[in-house]
Design an enzyme around this catalytic site. Structure first.
Site, PDB file in Angstrom:
ATOM      1  N   ARG A 111       0.838  -1.208   0.000  1.00  0.00           N
ATOM      2  CA  ARG A 111       0.000   0.000   0.000  1.00  0.00           C
ATOM      3  C   ARG A 111       0.871   1.256   0.000  1.00  0.00           C
ATOM      4  NH1 ARG A 111      -4.498   0.516   4.604  1.00  0.00           N
ATOM      5  NH2 ARG A 111      -2.720   1.010   5.930  1.00  0.00           N
TER       6      ARG A 111
ATOM      7  N   LYS B 189      -2.680   6.748   1.501  1.00  0.00           N
ATOM      8  CA  LYS B 189      -2.552   7.050   2.924  1.00  0.00           C
ATOM      9  C   LYS B 189      -1.522   8.167   3.048  1.00  0.00           C
ATOM     10  CE  LYS B 189      -2.368   4.437   7.241  1.00  0.00           C
ATOM     11  NZ  LYS B 189      -3.433   5.095   7.961  1.00  0.00           N
TER      12      LYS B 189
ATOM     13  N   GLU C  61     -16.449   5.238   5.273  1.00  0.00           N
ATOM     14  CA  GLU C  61     -15.693   4.553   6.325  1.00  0.00           C
ATOM     15  C   GLU C  61     -15.796   5.388   7.587  1.00  0.00           C
ATOM     16  OE1 GLU C  61     -11.412   4.541   5.562  1.00  0.00           O
ATOM     17  OE2 GLU C  61     -11.593   6.383   4.398  1.00  0.00           O
TER      18      GLU C  61
HETATM   19  N1  PXG Z   1      -9.441   4.290   7.182  1.00  0.00           N
HETATM   20  C1  PXG Z   1      -8.608   5.299   7.441  1.00  0.00           C
HETATM   21  C2  PXG Z   1      -8.928   6.635   6.923  1.00  0.00           C
HETATM   22  C3  PXG Z   1      -7.459   5.075   8.218  1.00  0.00           C
HETATM   23  O1  PXG Z   1      -6.628   6.091   8.458  1.00  0.00           O
HETATM   24  C4  PXG Z   1      -8.098   2.753   8.397  1.00  0.00           C
HETATM   25  C5  PXG Z   1      -9.205   3.047   7.624  1.00  0.00           C
HETATM   26  C6  PXG Z   1      -7.841   1.341   8.782  1.00  0.00           C
HETATM   27  O2  PXG Z   1      -6.841   0.807   7.934  1.00  0.00           O
HETATM   28  P1  PXG Z   1      -5.856  -0.327   8.438  1.00  0.00           P
HETATM   29  O3  PXG Z   1      -4.933  -0.524   7.289  1.00  0.00           O
HETATM   30  O4  PXG Z   1      -5.155   0.214   9.655  1.00  0.00           O
HETATM   31  O5  PXG Z   1      -6.670  -1.515   8.732  1.00  0.00           O
HETATM   32  C7  PXG Z   1      -7.198   3.797   8.729  1.00  0.00           C
HETATM   33  C8  PXG Z   1      -6.047   3.530   9.631  1.00  0.00           C
HETATM   34  C9  PXG Z   1      -4.364   5.098  14.568  1.00  0.00           C
HETATM   35  C10 PXG Z   1      -4.307   5.595  13.197  1.00  0.00           C
HETATM   36  O6  PXG Z   1      -3.411   5.384  15.315  1.00  0.00           O
HETATM   37  C11 PXG Z   1      -4.788   4.823  12.148  1.00  0.00           C
HETATM   38  C12 PXG Z   1      -4.722   5.302  10.877  1.00  0.00           C
HETATM   39  C13 PXG Z   1      -4.212   6.562  10.681  1.00  0.00           C
HETATM   40  C14 PXG Z   1      -3.751   7.317  11.728  1.00  0.00           C
HETATM   41  C15 PXG Z   1      -3.786   6.835  13.006  1.00  0.00           C
HETATM   42  O7  PXG Z   1      -5.362   4.450  14.900  1.00  0.00           O
HETATM   43  N2  PXG Z   1      -5.133   4.613   9.754  1.00  0.00           N
END
Ligand code: PXG
Length: 291
Positions: A52, A151, A184
């Site tokens: 990713r 991201k 989401e």
């Molecule tokens: N959607 C968004 C917008 C995100 O930022 C997820 C879904 C979940 O994706 P993953 O790959 O983690 O299953 C994210 C996760 C945190 C944190 O500390 C998490 C994210 C970004 C910043 C902080 O929980 N991304």
């Protein structure tokens, strides 16, 4: 002793880990990042996270200056030297040092930062009783403007939404796209369960292709649970039997209230609980060893 952070090709104490004020990651949010879990000295779904990251970097024409395998080794080394057995890695790649103008072409080498630390997750009660979430007024970024599948280091869309969540004393927020479909949560992917079937919005409505979301698809296949991507309206979410969210930090967490409506009977449902149990087993038995 403080943490050792990998930055600019070397390990330095966290207090000395600094980026230039001319780094376009700071000046323009120009860069990409990942949050990766460590369970039992193993990096969970590391290859998927790196894929990713490299894909996001490709879209923004940022050439990550080390090959994938070398980056993988640096991440493993960072976790190892900080003695993180259970924790969280923040991997950041910025455009690097440029001048005050926008042009990424004037930037030098992209800066790779790896921080290995621990993470504060929801308290245990949340996994037993469920989360109360609200719909936020802030719409998810339109994919035509900035694809939510990158991201990127610009999280203002989420930060504005987060203020609304805190203001409402809720646990998370549901973000809609400009057509009113659910995309989401603020930092998690969203799922409902309807008549035994798991449903999540397709990522092209404007959602991140979450790694934990990906794990849910695998677990459903392994455990013969039906799952499909479908556009979801708020009304469909209110009428669902169960709801849950997924994220690297949150893992799989039940949602029991949306905008003050109980979901199902207002308690975590059976399919959600099955997936939570399956995830626990999956995370213990998968991942790239740090040694
Ligand atoms: N959607 C968004 C917008 C995100 O930022 C997820 C879904 C979940 O994706 P993953 O790959 O983690 O299953 C994210 C996760 C945190 C944190 O500390 C998490 C994210 C970004 C910043 C902080 O929980 N991304």
């Amino acid at each position: 002793m403080g943490l050792q952070v990998y930055i600019d090709g070397k390990f330095v104490p966290e207090d000395e880990a600094k980026v230039s004020v001319y780094d376009h990651g700071l000046l323009y949010g120009d860069g990409v990042f990942e949050g990766i879990r460590v369970y039992k000295r193993r990096l969970f779904m590391l290859d998927e996270h790196l894929k990713r990251l490299f894909n996001g970097a490709k879209v923004i024409r940022l050439n990550i200056p080390v090959p994938l395998e070398e980056l993988k080794d640096k991440i493993r080394e960072t976790v190892r030297i900080n003695e993180i057995d259970e924790g969280y890695v923040r991997l950041v790649v910025t455009r690097g040092k440029g001048d005050l103008g926008l042009s990424p072409f004037k930037c030098g080498t992209p800066n790779i930062i790896v921080i290995a630390s621990t993470i504060k997750i929801y308290p245990d009660e949340v996994y037993r009783d469920g989360l109360k979430i609200i719909t936020v007024a802030t719409r998810r970024n339109n994919p035509d403007a900035l694809s939510p599948q990158i991201k990127s280091l610009n999280y203002l869309n989420h930060i504005l939404a987060h203020f609304e969540v805190v203001n409402a004393s809720a646990d998370e927020g549901l973000m809609l796209n400009d057509q009113g479909y659910i995309t989401e949560c603020v930092v998690d992917n969203f799922f409902i369960v309807m008549d035994g079937k798991v449903i999540t919005p397709p990522t092209n409505v404007g959602a991140l292709h979450g790694i934990t979301r990906e794990a849910v698809f695998r677990l459903c296949a392994e455990h013969s649970i039906m799952i499909e991507e479908q556009n979801l309206s708020l009304v469909e979410a209110y009428m669902s039997d169960e709801a849950f969210l997924t994220g690297t930090a949150a893992e799989i967490a039940p949602i029991t209230y949306i905008d003050d409506r109980p979901i199902g009977d207002g308690k975590p449902g059976p399919v959600t609980k099955r997936l939570m149990d399956a995830f626990k087993e999956y995370r213990e038995n998968n991942g790239v060893p740090i040694d």
